[in-house]
Design a protein around this motif. Structure first.
Motif, PDB file in Angstrom:
ATOM      1  N   GLY A 188      29.578  49.823   8.505  1.00 18.58           N
ATOM      2  CA  GLY A 188      30.457  50.133   9.629  1.00 18.58           C
ATOM      3  C   GLY A 188      31.860  50.475   9.193  1.00 18.58           C
ATOM      4  N   TYR A 189      32.384  49.754   8.213  1.00 18.68           N
ATOM      5  CA  TYR A 189      33.710  50.067   7.677  1.00 18.68           C
ATOM      6  C   TYR A 189      33.706  51.450   7.013  1.00 18.68           C
ATOM      7  N   ARG A 190      32.616  51.764   6.326  1.00 22.31           N
ATOM      8  CA  ARG A 190      32.516  53.085   5.701  1.00 22.31           C
ATOM      9  C   ARG A 190      32.631  54.181   6.754  1.00 22.31           C
ATOM     10  N   GLU A 191      31.898  54.033   7.830  1.00 25.81           N
ATOM     11  CA  GLU A 191      31.946  55.026   8.895  1.00 25.81           C
ATOM     12  C   GLU A 191      33.339  55.139   9.498  1.00 25.81           C
ATOM     13  N   ALA A 192      34.013  53.998   9.650  1.00 28.13           N
ATOM     14  CA  ALA A 192      35.369  54.019  10.205  1.00 28.13           C
ATOM     15  C   ALA A 192      36.336  54.720   9.258  1.00 28.13           C
ATOM     16  N   ALA A 193      36.221  54.435   7.956  1.00 21.91           N
ATOM     17  CA  ALA A 193      37.114  55.059   6.978  1.00 21.91           C
ATOM     18  C   ALA A 193      36.916  56.566   6.939  1.00 21.91           C
ATOM     19  N   GLU A 194      35.663  56.976   6.928  1.00 23.78           N
ATOM     20  CA  GLU A 194      35.380  58.405   6.868  1.00 23.78           C
ATOM     21  C   GLU A 194      35.843  59.114   8.133  1.00 23.78           C
ATOM     22  N   ALA A 195      35.714  58.441   9.294  1.00 21.68           N
ATOM     23  CA  ALA A 195      36.194  59.029  10.543  1.00 21.68           C
ATOM     24  C   ALA A 195      37.717  59.169  10.541  1.00 21.68           C
ATOM     25  N   GLN A 201      34.473  56.526  -1.393  1.00 25.01           N
ATOM     26  CA  GLN A 201      34.779  56.306  -2.810  1.00 25.01           C
ATOM     27  C   GLN A 201      36.246  55.978  -3.035  1.00 25.01           C
ATOM     28  N   ASP A 202      37.088  56.275  -2.055  1.00 26.43           N
ATOM     29  CA  ASP A 202      38.520  56.000  -2.180  1.00 26.43           C
ATOM     30  C   ASP A 202      38.930  54.709  -1.478  1.00 26.43           C
ATOM     31  N   VAL A 203      37.978  53.997  -0.923  1.00 19.86           N
ATOM     32  CA  VAL A 203      38.268  52.731  -0.254  1.00 19.86           C
ATOM     33  C   VAL A 203      38.057  51.580  -1.240  1.00 19.86           C
ATOM     34  N   THR A 204      39.065  50.752  -1.416  1.00 12.29           N
ATOM     35  CA  THR A 204      38.946  49.565  -2.264  1.00 12.29           C
ATOM     36  C   THR A 204      38.157  48.491  -1.530  1.00 12.29           C
ATOM     37  N   VAL A 205      37.189  47.912  -2.204  1.00 14.35           N
ATOM     38  CA  VAL A 205      36.413  46.807  -1.640  1.00 14.35           C
ATOM     39  C   VAL A 205      36.605  45.593  -2.548  1.00 14.35           C
ATOM     40  N   ALA A 265      41.525  49.309   2.569  1.00 11.64           N
ATOM     41  CA  ALA A 265      40.746  48.376   1.737  1.00 11.64           C
ATOM     42  C   ALA A 265      39.943  47.454   2.642  1.00 11.64           C
ATOM     43  N   VAL A 266      38.884  46.893   2.076  1.00 12.45           N
ATOM     44  CA  VAL A 266      38.033  45.928   2.773  1.00 12.45           C
ATOM     45  C   VAL A 266      38.005  44.641   1.966  1.00 12.45           C
ATOM     46  N   LEU A 267      38.160  43.513   2.649  1.00 16.05           N
ATOM     47  CA  LEU A 267      37.976  42.203   2.019  1.00 16.05           C
ATOM     48  C   LEU A 267      36.617  41.696   2.476  1.00 16.05           C
ATOM     49  N   SER A 268      35.678  41.601   1.540  1.00 11.68           N
ATOM     50  CA  SER A 268      34.273  41.419   1.880  1.00 11.68           C
ATOM     51  C   SER A 268      33.763  40.003   1.614  1.00 11.68           C
ATOM     52  N   PHE A 269      32.732  39.638   2.374  1.00  8.60           N
ATOM     53  CA  PHE A 269      31.924  38.472   2.063  1.00  8.60           C
ATOM     54  C   PHE A 269      31.146  38.744   0.766  1.00  8.60           C
ATOM     55  N   PRO A 270      30.476  37.719   0.191  1.00  5.99           N
ATOM     56  CA  PRO A 270      29.659  37.946  -1.014  1.00  5.99           C
ATOM     57  C   PRO A 270      28.577  38.995  -0.763  1.00  5.99           C
ATOM     58  N   LEU A 271      28.190  39.660  -1.839  1.00  3.03           N
ATOM     59  CA  LEU A 271      27.154  40.693  -1.750  1.00  3.03           C
ATOM     60  C   LEU A 271      25.759  40.128  -1.977  1.00  3.03           C
ATOM     61  N   ALA A 272      25.666  39.088  -2.788  1.00  4.92           N
ATOM     62  CA  ALA A 272      24.378  38.503  -3.152  1.00  4.92           C
ATOM     63  C   ALA A 272      24.556  37.011  -3.385  1.00  4.92           C
ATOM     64  N   ARG A 273      23.441  36.315  -3.632  1.00  2.09           N
ATOM     65  CA  ARG A 273      23.508  34.851  -3.743  1.00  2.09           C
ATOM     66  C   ARG A 273      24.243  34.364  -4.978  1.00  2.09           C
ATOM     67  N   THR A 278      36.320  46.525  -6.472  1.00  7.21           N
ATOM     68  CA  THR A 278      35.674  47.772  -6.825  1.00  7.21           C
ATOM     69  C   THR A 278      35.985  48.800  -5.740  1.00  7.21           C
ATOM     70  N   THR A 279      35.186  49.834  -5.654  1.00  8.93           N
ATOM     71  CA  THR A 279      35.331  50.824  -4.588  1.00  8.93           C
ATOM     72  C   THR A 279      34.022  50.896  -3.808  1.00  8.93           C
ATOM     73  N   GLY A 280      34.091  51.507  -2.625  1.00 10.43           N
ATOM     74  CA  GLY A 280      32.900  51.615  -1.811  1.00 10.43           C
ATOM     75  C   GLY A 280      31.758  52.296  -2.536  1.00 10.43           C
ATOM     76  N   GLU A 281      32.060  53.321  -3.301  1.00 10.98           N
ATOM     77  CA  GLU A 281      31.032  54.078  -4.005  1.00 10.98           C
ATOM     78  C   GLU A 281      30.388  53.282  -5.138  1.00 10.98           C
ATOM     79  N   ASP A 282      31.128  52.367  -5.753  1.00  5.95           N
ATOM     80  CA  ASP A 282      30.639  51.650  -6.932  1.00  5.95           C
ATOM     81  C   ASP A 282      30.063  50.277  -6.622  1.00  5.95           C
ATOM     82  N   LEU A 283      29.874  49.966  -5.353  1.00 12.22           N
ATOM     83  CA  LEU A 283      29.319  48.666  -4.998  1.00 12.22           C
ATOM     84  C   LEU A 283      27.903  48.506  -5.541  1.00 12.22           C
ATOM     85  N   PRO A 284      27.564  47.347  -6.090  1.00 11.94           N
ATOM     86  CA  PRO A 284      26.167  47.075  -6.468  1.00 11.94           C
ATOM     87  C   PRO A 284      25.334  46.829  -5.209  1.00 11.94           C
TER      88      PRO A 284
END
Length: 351
Positions: free
Chosen positions: A222-229, A235-239, A188-196, A203-209
């Motif tokens: 970068g996290y996506r690339e690490a997860a896939e590697a 799509q299976d990573v929780t964000v 899983a990823v704990l993220s900063f805000p996506l927009a203002r 959500t999941t990586g695939e469903d991010l706005p």
């Protein structure tokens, strides 16, 4: 004749007349005191005190010389963030150090997303700007550019005519993500805000706005690339997106993740403040770090060493200083700042 109560502001000419000197001599008393005798200076200051003259108007003096000798720092955060967040404090300290060296002051120009943000920029009495990381669509960027004063952006976005100081967020996220997700089945990823609008969501990586903050966008990539590697589809990573870079909010969001039916066994956070909240949530949920859940942070703040966090090290102080040097030197060119991966005990060591 003494001015009456309620009269207009006493002028330097009135002081000069009362002291029996020329206006230029009175002006030198304040601006070039080495050019008048002690006796003359005393006469002028005595007359000024008697008339209630407070001294030359600093804003008028700034207009005459075409400079305020002040640098504006534009922050799209609540004003308290500048003093509460350790990395924001470090960034501002870097700017302040350079301002001190050059004999400049520093003004924080907070923006909130309200309609008056642009006028805050337009009305700022500063010689140049440093813009704290913001979104692609932030109108303050165009407002800063329209002032035609030297300006630097920290973190992003890149703007024509303005310099940029940033690390390679994508590469750094890929490196720390690899450490976080190694051996993980449910990353899983704990993220900063996506927009203002700063909306909290899970959500999941695939469903991010759409992600309008470039720093957030590059780190997610970068996290996506690490997860896939590591063998996990995006799509299976929780964000989990937090509205603020705040340990308390991160703890609340991480608690929801860790008490769910399928809790993550690795959480990559976008700051050490967030990661500290994750560690607190893990402890409360009875989950051991890193055996039950690996945790990574970002920035290598003091709390990272205290908690043994694997993290990305960067110097916000040095980056703030670089921004200030570029603006005050009027050479706002883009610069790539260094970073490194610090491995500690919050991640699993695999062979």
């Amino acid at each position: 004749m003494e001015p009456s109560r309620g009269s207009k502001r006493v002028t330097l000419a009135q002081v000069a007349e009362a002291a029996g000197v020329s206006v230029m001599t009175a002006s030198y008393t304040y601006n070039r005191p080495n050019r008048v005798s002690d006796r003359t200076r005393a006469k002028v200051l005595t007359a000024a005190t008697r008339l209630g003259y407070p001294g030359p108007d600093p804003s008028a003096r700034s207009l005459r010389r075409g400079s305020t000798r002040t640098l504006g720092v534009v922050m799209g955060e609540h004003l308290g963030y500048a003093f509460d967040d350790p990395e924001a404090v470090s960034f501002l300290a870097g700017i302040a150090g350079i301002c001190t060296e050059h004999g400049y002051g520093m003004t924080i120009v907070p923006t909130t997303g309200a309609a008056d943000d642009v006028s805050r920029i337009t009305d700022a009495a500063v010689d140049g700007f440093i813009v704290w990381t913001t979104s692609d669509d932030d109108p303050v960027l165009a407002a800063v550019r329209a002032t035609k004063r030297p300006a630097m952006v920290h973190g992003g976005p890149a703007v024509d005519g303005m310099g940029l100081v940033s690390i390679d967020n994508r590469a750094a996220a890929r490196a720390v993500g690899a450490a976080a997700f190694s051996g993980a089945a449910r990353p899983a990823v704990l993220s900063f805000p996506l927009a203002r609008d700063r909306t909290t969501m899970i959500t999941t990586g695939e469903d991010l706005p759409d992600v309008l903050f470039p720093v957030t966008r590059e780190r997610l990539e970068g996290y996506r690339e690490a997860a896939e590697a590591a063998g996990t589809a995006w799509q299976d990573v929780t964000v989990a997106v937090c509205a603020r870079n705040d340990a308390a909010e991160a703890e609340r969001v991480a608690t929801a993740l860790l008490t769910s039916a399928e809790p993550p066994d690795a959480i990559a956070a976008m700051s050490d403040q967030q990661a500290s909240g994750v560690v607190q949530a893990a402890r409360a949920a009875g989950r051991a770090v890193p055996d039950d859940v690996a945790v990574t942070g970002w920035d290598d703040a003091a709390v990272a060493a205290q908690l043994g966090l694997t993290t990305v090290a960067q110097s916000l102080r040095t980056q703030g200083a670089a921004c200030a040097e570029a603006v005050l030197g009027q050479h706002p060119v883009s610069q790539s700042a260094p970073w490194s991966l610090i491995r500690r005990t919050s991640t699993r060591h695999t062979t």
